[in-house]
Design a protein around this motif. Structure first.
Motif, PDB file in Angstrom:
ATOM      1  N   THR A   1       0.828  -1.216   0.000  1.00 13.62           N
ATOM      2  CA  THR A   1       0.000   0.000   0.000  1.00 13.62           C
ATOM      3  C   THR A   1       0.854   1.254   0.000  1.00 13.62           C
ATOM      4  O   THR A   1       0.602   2.205  -0.752  1.00 13.62           O
TER       5      THR A   1
ATOM      6  N   GLN B   1       0.917   4.572  -2.634  1.00 13.30           N
ATOM      7  CA  GLN B   1       0.692   5.937  -2.141  1.00 13.30           C
ATOM      8  C   GLN B   1       1.867   6.841  -2.469  1.00 13.30           C
ATOM      9  O   GLN B   1       1.697   8.014  -2.816  1.00 13.30           O
TER      10      GLN B   1
ATOM     11  N   ASP C   1      -8.441   5.556  -2.668  1.00 14.44           N
ATOM     12  CA  ASP C   1      -7.994   4.399  -1.888  1.00 14.44           C
ATOM     13  C   ASP C   1      -9.230   3.613  -1.459  1.00 14.44           C
ATOM     14  O   ASP C   1     -10.027   4.081  -0.636  1.00 14.44           O
ATOM     15  N   ILE C   2      -9.439   2.438  -2.032  1.00 15.61           N
ATOM     16  CA  ILE C   2     -10.633   1.620  -1.760  1.00 15.61           C
ATOM     17  C   ILE C   2     -10.221   0.410  -0.933  1.00 15.61           C
ATOM     18  O   ILE C   2      -9.364  -0.374  -1.358  1.00 15.61           O
ATOM     19  N   GLN C   3     -10.805   0.263   0.248  1.00 16.46           N
ATOM     20  CA  GLN C   3     -10.585  -0.892   1.100  1.00 16.46           C
ATOM     21  C   GLN C   3     -11.612  -1.963   0.748  1.00 16.46           C
ATOM     22  O   GLN C   3     -12.801  -1.840   1.051  1.00 16.46           O
TER      23      GLN C   3
ATOM     24  N   GLN D   1     -13.884  -5.169   0.884  1.00 16.56           N
ATOM     25  CA  GLN D   1     -14.507  -5.882   1.996  1.00 16.56           C
ATOM     26  C   GLN D   1     -14.841  -7.316   1.577  1.00 16.56           C
ATOM     27  O   GLN D   1     -15.018  -7.626   0.397  1.00 16.56           O
TER      28      GLN D   1
ATOM     29  N   ASP E   1      -7.180  -2.073  -2.139  1.00  9.45           N
ATOM     30  CA  ASP E   1      -6.392  -2.610  -1.033  1.00  9.45           C
ATOM     31  C   ASP E   1      -7.043  -3.889  -0.494  1.00  9.45           C
ATOM     32  O   ASP E   1      -8.265  -3.945  -0.322  1.00  9.45           O
ATOM     33  N   GLU E   2      -6.189  -4.912  -0.244  1.00  6.84           N
ATOM     34  CA  GLU E   2      -6.686  -6.239   0.171  1.00  6.84           C
ATOM     35  C   GLU E   2      -7.673  -6.759  -0.880  1.00  6.84           C
ATOM     36  O   GLU E   2      -8.782  -7.228  -0.564  1.00  6.84           O
TER      37      GLU E   2
ATOM     38  N   THR F   1      -3.697  -4.792  -4.355  1.00  7.08           N
ATOM     39  CA  THR F   1      -2.760  -5.427  -3.423  1.00  7.08           C
ATOM     40  C   THR F   1      -3.415  -6.677  -2.864  1.00  7.08           C
ATOM     41  O   THR F   1      -4.584  -6.662  -2.482  1.00  7.08           O
TER      42      THR F   1
ATOM     43  N   THR G   1      -7.971 -15.381   2.236  1.00  7.51           N
ATOM     44  CA  THR G   1      -8.167 -14.645   0.993  1.00  7.51           C
ATOM     45  C   THR G   1      -8.580 -15.590  -0.126  1.00  7.51           C
ATOM     46  O   THR G   1      -8.438 -16.812  -0.040  1.00  7.51           O
TER      47      THR G   1
END
Length: 753
Positions: free
Chosen positions: A534, A538, A554-556, A558, A607-608, A650, A657
């Motif tokens: 991450t 950035q 920046d999108i997390q 879920q 992200d994730e 990422t 996962t």
């Protein structure tokens, strides 16, 4: 001297020779002059470094002065005080001055005090002193006189070429002034060369002596009425004085060889010496009659006399009259000398013999000790051999036993591994069913909630954050005559910007990362948690200025996402309005389509990304990777895919996962990061503010320099390294993991020719 500053100070300072250049340097304040008098400086008045900054003419000021010279300085508060930040605060001086406001302190205005023994000019070391600081040219001596009273003697002057290093300080000689010094109260010593004054310390005012970290200083008047004149004439001074008086008298020295003491007794009173000083010098002179013969011109007088007829006659008469006694004396002297020489030889032989005996005794004792040690060692070696044999036998038995236990454990571990694999397969199947069921329930609940909210007249939709895109940004063009030079200069510009902020990076690695982004709609960074995925994204976004221009999201991701509605929103059938996503991605797409292509460069971080299947919630973009001018079909709305939009995903390696499918891996290069070979070594973020402006390159510039040169999209090859053309070094990329297909090992990035 003058200074236009309400907060000015008049100070006495020493030069700081350790920190200066030709124009600038530092002064060490030791004393401050106020309307109340002279006192020691207070440390709180000179924060940070305890120094005064000289902004001009520093070397011209100190070159012609002694190392311990005292300067009188007018200083004022420095411009820009106090500093803006703590880093500068610890270095900047509060007060500053320049050469026009600095002058050498006058003699006896401020005078150093050095502790020493009471002066004794009759001894060669009687006028010596020691100090841990380099001595000044004029100073006072603090000592205890023969009556046990503490006194101050001075002023005295530093003897030329007498300073030498001694321990951690200096040792040097001093003497009384041979020329008049001062005036007024110092008139007592104006007419008496090589003398000084003795002051009883108990009679000196407490305001006349000030103590500092560099020692004491005389800064005020001394009790001259009670002072005593002290003679500091050395033997050499005394002989020169006597020689001067004798040469100026009417005596005929050739006829006074036997009466040198009488000559000394009859030295005339001169120079208006005080009677006590005159008597002391005469008494010392009578004890130096042997040295009188060494005075300038006296040897020649004696030689002339002995060479004359009268002198030769007197010598012959003396030898003839005392012949027998002289011979006897010579014989006795020779005998005594020979006996002493023989005695010395006997003593030396006796000493050598005793030394040899002692060495033999010592060797015998040492040999006996070695014999005893060898006997003990022989016994201990025999015991050690027996113990070693027993230990080796026990080790052999233990080894055989452990080998059997090891085989048994290996069989049990093999059985457990099989059961573990079976259990993991079962758990994965159950987890997939649970996830699929949860996703279906969540979608049904969301749809039912929207219907209920509309029917009840209640609507609370989480609005998409406003994306503020700066349309006035001015782009820069890389320097260079061709693409190769421009590409190299762009990479070097990013390298310099990141390096200036304390980030570790190489030009080859920047080229690899930019090439992957320019040639693909999405790039995947894989690695364990904490490997810097991450922070790497950035850092590059900040370098291109995307943060400040509203072109970075920046999108997390879920768990449970299964459609592109999570990223882009959906069309509400009840309200007949389009409900955008909560991240601002939909709004970013709309805004980018309003801009010209050169302004469309934007990064979206997923992200994730593998918490949910990427090909499900990113399905709307999957087809766009195969077309140049792709259209996004978003639930009754069609949008043009901006040319400069890039996704960076990422992913982690763990059992929580989702696996990356062949369909996704066919559209995204995967760069693997770990704790030792990762982009945190390339782009290492540190908690500090950026000190350089971002590099505003247009979308056309980046794609033109790093994009594909043909229409063919990259192919997967059975490689473990990314081969970068144009002499760039290889970089390690994706490694086979349980989450990836074992058929796909790596990806080859095509760099422009």
């Amino acid at each position: 001297m003058s200074l236009d500053n309400n907060d000015k100070k008049t100070l006495y300072c020493l030069a700081d020779h350790a920190s200066f250049n030709d124009e600038r340097g530092m002064l060490i304040p030791i004393l401050e002059k106020t309307f109340e008098g002279i006192s020691s400086v207070e440390a709180d008045s000179f924060p940070n470094n305890g120094r005064i900054h000289v902004t001009k003419g520093y070397s011209r000021m100190i070159d012609s002065q002694a190392p311990s010279a005292i300067f009188k300085v007018e200083a004022g508060v420095s411009y820009g005080w106090p500093p803006d930040d703590d880093d500068h605060y610890n270095k900047k001086s509060k007060f500053s001055t320049y050469d026009k406001l600095i002058e050498r302190a006058k003699p006896l205005e401020v005078t150093k005090i050095l502790p020493s023994t009471y002066p004794n000019p009759e001894k060669s070391s009687g006028l010596m002193c020691e100090s841990k600081f380099y001595p000044p040219e004029i100073f006072f001596i603090e000592a205890t006189n023969n009556a046990g009273i503490e006194v101050l003697i001075g002023p005295v002057s530093l003897a030329s070429d007498s300073v030498e290093n001694f321990g951690s300080g200096y040792r040097f000689s001093y003497n009384g002034f041979d020329k008049p010094v001062g005036g007024g109260d110092w008139a007592k010593i104006m007419q008496v060369p090589h003398s000084s004054l003795e002051f009883e310390k108990s009679l000196i005012s407490e305001f006349s002596i000030v103590e500092t970290e560099f020692g004491g200083y005389v800064v005020g008047p001394l009790p001259h009425l009670s002072a005593i004149l002290v003679d500091l004439s050395t033997n050499e001074n005394l002989l020169n004085w006597a020689h001067k008086q004798i040469r100026s008298s009417d005596r005929e020295l050739p006829h006074k060889i036997a009466l040198l003491k009488d000559v000394a007794q009859n030295v005339a009173l001169s120079e208006n010496l005080p009677d006590n000083i005159y008597q002391i010098r005469k008494e010392r002179l009578t004890h130096l009659h042997e040295s009188l013969a060494k005075m300038e011109g006296f040897n020649q007088v004696v030689i002339d006399f002995l060479s004359s007829d009268e002198g030769s006659k007197k010598i012959a008469n003396y030898v003839q009259a005392n012949r027998d006694s002289l011979l006897d004396a010579y014989a006795v002297e020779q005998k005594s000398s020979k006996e002493a020489e023989i005695e010395d030889q006997l003593k030396e032989e006796r000493r050598k013999l005793n030394t040899s005996i002692q060495e033999l005794v010592s060797d015998e004792q040492e040999l006996q000790l070695k014999i005893e040690d060898l006997q003990k060692l022989e016994t201990s070696v025999e015991q050690a051999d027996l113990e070693k044999i027993r230990e080796q036998r026990n080790i052999t038995l233990d080894y055989v036993e452990l080998q059997g236990a090891k085989k048994q454990l290996e069989l049990e571990v093999e059985a457990l591994e099989k059961r573990k694999v079976e259990t993991e397969d079962l758990m994965q199947a159950v987890q997939r069913n649970i996830n699929r069921s949860q996703q279906d329930h969540q979608l049904n609940l969301i749809e039912l909630k929207n219907h209920l909210d509309v029917l009840s007249g209640y609507s609370e939709v989480e609005t998409s954050p406003q994306v503020n895109i700066d349309e006035s940004a001015k782009f820069i063009t890389p320097r260079g005559n061709d693409k190769r030079e421009k590409r190299q200069n762009l990479v070097e510009a990013i390298y310099d910007l990141l390096s200036a902020e304390g980030r570790l990076i190489s030009s080859d690695q920047i080229t690899i990362f930019l090439t992957a982004i320019a040639q693909n709609l999405i790039v995947t960074l894989a690695g364990n948690p904490g490997s810097g995925k991450t922070s790497s994204v950035q850092s590059l976004a900040k370098a291109f200025g995307l943060h400040m221009n509203g072109k970075y999201i920046d999108i997390q991701v879920q768990r449970g996402w299964n459609s592109d509605k999570e990223l882009l929103g959906f069309h509400n059938k009840l309200t007949r309005n389009y409900e955008p996503d909560k991240f601002g991605l939909y709004q970013l797409l709309v805004d980018l389509n309003r801009l010209p292509v050169e302004q469309q460069l934007a990064f979206v971080l997923l992200d994730e990304a593998n918490l949910s299947p990427i090909e499900h919630y990113w399905a709307g973009f999957m087809g766009a990777t195969d077309s140049v001018n792709a259209q996004l079909k978003l639930d009754q709305i069609n949008l043009q895919l901006p040319k400069g939009l890039r996704f960076i995903a990422t992913v982690n390696y763990d059992r929580t996962t989702e696996q990356l499918s062949h369909r996704f891996l066919d559209r995204s290069p995967v760069i693997y990061l770990d704790e030792h070979e990762d982009l945190t070594d390339i782009l290492e973020l540190r908690p500090q503010e950026s000190v350089n402006d971002p590099l505003l390159y247009s979308c056309d510039t980046v794609i033109d320099l790093f994009g594909r040169t043909t229409g063919d999209r990259p192919r997967f090859l059975d490689l473990r390294k990314v081969c970068i053309l144009n002499s760039y070094k290889p970089l390690s990329v994706v490694r086979p993991q349980s989450n990836f297909s074992p058929l796909i090992d790596a990806y080859t990035i095509q760099t422009p020719g």
